[in-house]
Design an enzyme around this catalytic site. Structure first.
Site, PDB file in Angstrom:
ATOM      1  N   SER A   7      23.176  33.519  47.452  1.00 47.59           N
ATOM      2  CA  SER A   7      24.006  32.738  46.526  1.00 47.59           C
ATOM      3  C   SER A   7      24.944  31.876  47.358  1.00 47.59           C
ATOM      4  CB  SER A   7      24.787  33.647  45.568  1.00 47.59           C
ATOM      5  OG  SER A   7      25.433  34.680  46.281  1.00 47.59           O
ATOM      6  N   GLU A   9      28.630  29.471  47.458  1.00 50.28           N
ATOM      7  CA  GLU A   9      29.929  29.235  46.799  1.00 50.28           C
ATOM      8  C   GLU A   9      30.467  27.850  47.142  1.00 50.28           C
ATOM      9  OE1 GLU A   9      32.678  32.537  46.892  1.00 50.28           O
ATOM     10  OE2 GLU A   9      34.348  31.166  47.261  1.00 50.28           O
ATOM     11  N   THR A  41      34.817  28.180  42.771  1.00 48.31           N
ATOM     12  CA  THR A  41      36.114  28.867  42.750  1.00 48.31           C
ATOM     13  C   THR A  41      37.036  28.296  41.666  1.00 48.31           C
ATOM     14  OG1 THR A  41      37.078  27.408  44.409  1.00 48.31           O
ATOM     15  CG2 THR A  41      35.984  29.397  45.225  1.00 48.31           C
ATOM     16  N   HIS A  69      34.144  31.168  39.009  1.00 45.76           N
ATOM     17  CA  HIS A  69      35.093  32.235  39.296  1.00 45.76           C
ATOM     18  C   HIS A  69      36.159  32.130  38.212  1.00 45.76           C
ATOM     19  CE1 HIS A  69      34.173  32.557  43.886  1.00 45.76           C
ATOM     20  NE2 HIS A  69      33.105  32.216  43.199  1.00 45.76           N
ATOM     21  N   ARG A  99      41.393  38.807  40.161  1.00 51.23           N
ATOM     22  CA  ARG A  99      42.808  38.750  39.813  1.00 51.23           C
ATOM     23  C   ARG A  99      43.399  37.408  40.237  1.00 51.23           C
ATOM     24  NH1 ARG A  99      47.431  41.679  43.154  1.00 51.23           N
ATOM     25  NH2 ARG A  99      46.847  39.928  44.477  1.00 51.23           N
ATOM     26  N   ASP A 101      45.715  35.065  43.140  1.00 50.50           N
ATOM     27  CA  ASP A 101      47.051  35.228  43.747  1.00 50.50           C
ATOM     28  C   ASP A 101      47.999  34.235  43.107  1.00 50.50           C
ATOM     29  OD1 ASP A 101      46.504  37.177  45.861  1.00 50.50           O
ATOM     30  OD2 ASP A 101      45.143  35.615  46.587  1.00 50.50           O
ATOM     31  N   ALA A 116      42.346  42.757  38.367  1.00 51.77           N
ATOM     32  CA  ALA A 116      41.017  42.269  37.962  1.00 51.77           C
ATOM     33  C   ALA A 116      40.309  43.215  36.996  1.00 51.77           C
ATOM     34  CB  ALA A 116      40.164  42.038  39.206  1.00 51.77           C
ATOM     35  N   GLU A 151      42.299  51.958  47.506  1.00 51.08           N
ATOM     36  CA  GLU A 151      41.428  50.775  47.485  1.00 51.08           C
ATOM     37  C   GLU A 151      40.097  51.108  46.795  1.00 51.08           C
ATOM     38  OE1 GLU A 151      42.308  47.865  48.295  1.00 51.08           O
ATOM     39  OE2 GLU A 151      40.445  46.728  48.487  1.00 51.08           O
ATOM     40  N   LYS A 158      37.129  48.729  38.596  1.00 52.38           N
ATOM     41  CA  LYS A 158      36.485  47.471  38.193  1.00 52.38           C
ATOM     42  C   LYS A 158      35.039  47.738  37.780  1.00 52.38           C
ATOM     43  CE  LYS A 158      37.823  44.978  42.006  1.00 52.38           C
ATOM     44  NZ  LYS A 158      38.205  43.795  42.812  1.00 52.38           N
ATOM     45  N   GLN A 169      34.775  40.007  50.547  1.00 50.14           N
ATOM     46  CA  GLN A 169      35.545  39.098  51.398  1.00 50.14           C
ATOM     47  C   GLN A 169      34.759  38.981  52.698  1.00 50.14           C
ATOM     48  OE1 GLN A 169      37.257  36.633  51.945  1.00 50.14           O
ATOM     49  NE2 GLN A 169      39.213  37.369  51.142  1.00 50.14           N
ATOM     50  N   PHE A 209      43.531  31.258  57.938  1.00 47.83           N
ATOM     51  CA  PHE A 209      43.065  31.799  56.664  1.00 47.83           C
ATOM     52  C   PHE A 209      42.803  33.307  56.774  1.00 47.83           C
ATOM     53  CE2 PHE A 209      39.619  32.169  53.348  1.00 47.83           C
ATOM     54  CZ  PHE A 209      40.513  32.114  52.291  1.00 47.83           C
ATOM     55  N   HIS A 259      25.857  36.117  50.345  1.00 50.69           N
ATOM     56  CA  HIS A 259      26.627  35.099  49.622  1.00 50.69           C
ATOM     57  C   HIS A 259      27.277  34.194  50.662  1.00 50.69           C
ATOM     58  CE1 HIS A 259      29.113  33.537  46.271  1.00 50.69           C
ATOM     59  NE2 HIS A 259      30.127  33.554  47.121  1.00 50.69           N
TER      60      HIS A 259
HETATM   61  P1  FAD Z   1      42.176  43.260  42.325  1.00 49.71           P
HETATM   62  O1  FAD Z   1      40.849  43.938  42.337  1.00 49.71           O
HETATM   63  O2  FAD Z   1      42.970  43.336  41.075  1.00 49.71           O
HETATM   64  O3  FAD Z   1      43.017  43.852  43.546  1.00 49.71           O
HETATM   65  C1  FAD Z   1      44.169  43.216  44.027  1.00 49.71           C
HETATM   66  C2  FAD Z   1      45.064  44.197  44.781  1.00 49.71           C
HETATM   67  O4  FAD Z   1      45.697  45.063  43.848  1.00 49.71           O
HETATM   68  C3  FAD Z   1      44.329  45.122  45.754  1.00 49.71           C
HETATM   69  O5  FAD Z   1      45.202  45.376  46.849  1.00 49.71           O
HETATM   70  C4  FAD Z   1      44.108  46.397  44.965  1.00 49.71           C
HETATM   71  O6  FAD Z   1      44.054  47.525  45.819  1.00 49.71           O
HETATM   72  C5  FAD Z   1      45.365  46.426  44.089  1.00 49.71           C
HETATM   73  N1  FAD Z   1      45.119  47.007  42.764  1.00 49.71           N
HETATM   74  C6  FAD Z   1      44.041  46.838  41.979  1.00 49.71           C
HETATM   75  N2  FAD Z   1      44.195  47.525  40.808  1.00 49.71           N
HETATM   76  C7  FAD Z   1      45.412  48.123  40.878  1.00 49.71           C
HETATM   77  C8  FAD Z   1      46.153  48.959  39.994  1.00 49.71           C
HETATM   78  N3  FAD Z   1      45.656  49.322  38.805  1.00 49.71           N
HETATM   79  N4  FAD Z   1      47.386  49.382  40.385  1.00 49.71           N
HETATM   80  C9  FAD Z   1      47.911  49.015  41.600  1.00 49.71           C
HETATM   81  N5  FAD Z   1      47.241  48.235  42.483  1.00 49.71           N
HETATM   82  C10 FAD Z   1      46.012  47.790  42.121  1.00 49.71           C
HETATM   83  N6  FAD Z   1      41.045  33.698  44.487  1.00 49.71           N
HETATM   84  C11 FAD Z   1      41.252  32.663  43.643  1.00 49.71           C
HETATM   85  O7  FAD Z   1      42.396  32.358  43.295  1.00 49.71           O
HETATM   86  N7  FAD Z   1      40.209  31.925  43.156  1.00 49.71           N
HETATM   87  C12 FAD Z   1      38.935  32.213  43.472  1.00 49.71           C
HETATM   88  O8  FAD Z   1      38.013  31.531  43.006  1.00 49.71           O
HETATM   89  C13 FAD Z   1      38.676  33.318  44.348  1.00 49.71           C
HETATM   90  N8  FAD Z   1      37.414  33.673  44.668  1.00 49.71           N
HETATM   91  C14 FAD Z   1      37.191  34.791  45.431  1.00 49.71           C
HETATM   92  C15 FAD Z   1      35.876  35.198  45.668  1.00 49.71           C
HETATM   93  C16 FAD Z   1      35.625  36.338  46.435  1.00 49.71           C
HETATM   94  C17 FAD Z   1      34.193  36.768  46.654  1.00 49.71           C
HETATM   95  C18 FAD Z   1      36.703  37.076  46.997  1.00 49.71           C
HETATM   96  C19 FAD Z   1      36.440  38.286  47.846  1.00 49.71           C
HETATM   97  C20 FAD Z   1      38.017  36.670  46.763  1.00 49.71           C
HETATM   98  C21 FAD Z   1      38.279  35.530  45.968  1.00 49.71           C
HETATM   99  N9  FAD Z   1      39.571  35.116  45.682  1.00 49.71           N
HETATM  100  C22 FAD Z   1      39.782  34.045  44.844  1.00 49.71           C
HETATM  101  C23 FAD Z   1      40.716  35.806  46.260  1.00 49.71           C
HETATM  102  C24 FAD Z   1      41.241  36.923  45.330  1.00 49.71           C
HETATM  103  O9  FAD Z   1      41.672  36.389  44.124  1.00 49.71           O
HETATM  104  C25 FAD Z   1      42.411  37.604  46.076  1.00 49.71           C
HETATM  105  O10 FAD Z   1      41.915  38.343  47.161  1.00 49.71           O
HETATM  106  C26 FAD Z   1      43.336  38.435  45.200  1.00 49.71           C
HETATM  107  O11 FAD Z   1      44.484  38.776  45.984  1.00 49.71           O
HETATM  108  C27 FAD Z   1      42.732  39.735  44.715  1.00 49.71           C
HETATM  109  O12 FAD Z   1      41.828  39.541  43.728  1.00 49.71           O
HETATM  110  P2  FAD Z   1      40.909  40.766  43.226  1.00 49.71           P
HETATM  111  O13 FAD Z   1      40.096  40.289  42.112  1.00 49.71           O
HETATM  112  O14 FAD Z   1      40.254  41.420  44.366  1.00 49.71           O
HETATM  113  O15 FAD Z   1      42.080  41.723  42.681  1.00 49.71           O
END
Ligand code: FAD
Length: 280
Positions: A7, A9, A41, A69, A99, A101, A116, A151, A158, A169, A209, A259
């Site tokens: 895939s 991106e 993204t 995304h 989720r 940032d 997320a 983690e 999820k 990542q 980065f 990917h």
């Molecule tokens: P989560 O899975 O929610 O995790 C985030 C953090 O919170 C982790 O440290 C986790 O341990 C912690 N956590 C999770 N659940 C809980 C809970 N219930 N209580 C307490 N802590 C918790 N970012 C963008 O803005 N746009 C994009 O298009 C984008 N694409 C991406 C694509 C890929 C393949 C990857 C790997 C990352 C991408 N990102 C993108 C970055 C991503 O949004 C960030 O890494 C963000 O900080 C975490 O997103 P997540 O979905 O992993 O979050």
């Protein structure tokens, strides 16, 4: 030739010119690699919402499968609901659910989602099994992770909320992926986890980065890349060979696909793909 699923991106271009260029990149990658899907993204807080939609609609209409995304931080449920509907209306059935940032200096509200897994649950509640959902995974741990145990616990949440698969990542150390997969197996997490591969094209940018997203560049690799200085052709050639070997190890070790973070450039991905026999 290898038959590993691939895939690719993209990020949504800001200008018309960028969009025209991306269409050519898409066509080139599609012809050479026939990817399972192209993901696009989504800027934090919905900052690229229109452009992400425009880009995925173009990809989908060109006959490829597109996967927007969708990041939920600083978002309202009504907004996400409307977006899901417009993706459905455009025949899109795959989403990378994240989720995201908060943008730096963000003063707005955190919105209706904190993590997320809540977005994945919301998409399942609203649309059932209509969407194939990918989520993010971090073999070298997310920068905000507290412990290895939490983690995996949050990753599992999820999956339990309804994720079908995950994309990692990027990482440059195959063992981190294998360790991650072993830990998943011990916990009964059995969704496919596809390694995300980041091409090496500019050492300074990559270094900056990597520091923010928590991806480790091993010390020997930093020194090696730094030594290329301004010779970007040699840097990219070395990068493609190194990443080709990484992909081979991952595929041999059971990775269900690859990917590519394409950086909207066809050749960076194709040079790696050629080195592993994914294309000629
Ligand atoms: P989560 O899975 O929610 O995790 C985030 C953090 O919170 C982790 O440290 C986790 O341990 C912690 N956590 C999770 N659940 C809980 C809970 N219930 N209580 C307490 N802590 C918790 N970012 C963008 O803005 N746009 C994009 O298009 C984008 N694409 C991406 C694509 C890929 C393949 C990857 C790997 C990352 C991408 N990102 C993108 C970055 C991503 O949004 C960030 O890494 C963000 O900080 C975490 O997103 P997540 O979905 O992993 O979050």
């Amino acid at each position: 030739m290898t038959t590993t699923p691939v895939s690719c991106e993209f990020f949504p271009p800001r200008t018309e010119q960028g969009m025209e260029k991306l269409k050519r990149v898409h066509d080139k990658l599609n012809q050479a690699l026939n990817p399972e899907y192209f993901s696009v993204t989504f800027g934090a807080g919905g900052s690229t919402q229109e452009k992400t939609l425009e880009t995925v609609v173009h990809i989908q209409q060109s006959g490829s499968q597109a996967a927007p995304h969708l990041s939920c931080i600083a978002s309202a449920k009504d907004n996400i609901r409307a977006l899901l509907q417009s993706y459905k209306d455009n025949g899109i059935s795959r989403i990378v659910a994240l989720r995201g940032d908060k943008p730096s200096g963000w003063l707005g509200s955190i919105g209706e989602f904190s993590y997320a897994n809540e977005l994945v649950s919301f998409i399942r509640e609203e649309t059932g099994d209509y969407f194939h959902l990918e989520v993010a995974a971090y073999p070298e741990f997310h920068p905000q992770s507290k412990t290895a145990e939490t983690e995996f616990k949050y990753f599992q949440q999820k999956v339990e909320a309804g994720a079908n698969a995950a994309i990692t990542q990027y990482f440059y150390n195959a063992d981190s992926y294998f360790y991650f997969m072993d830990e998943c197996q011990k916990r009964g997490i059995d969704i496919p986890v596809v390694p995300g591969i980041m091409p090496i094209s500019n050492f300074e940018q990559l270094s900056r980065f990597s520091d923010t997203c928590g991806a480790d560049i091993p010390r020997w690799l930093r020194w090696k890349l730094d030594a290329f200085k301004d010779d970007s052709d040699s840097l990219q050639k070395f990068g493609a060979e190194f990443l080709g070997r990484l992909c081979e190890r991952l595929i041999q070790g059971g990775a269900p696909g690859i990917h590519f973070y394409t950086l909207n450039k066809a050749n960076l991905t194709l040079n790696i793909a050629r080195n592993i026999g994914l294309t000629q």
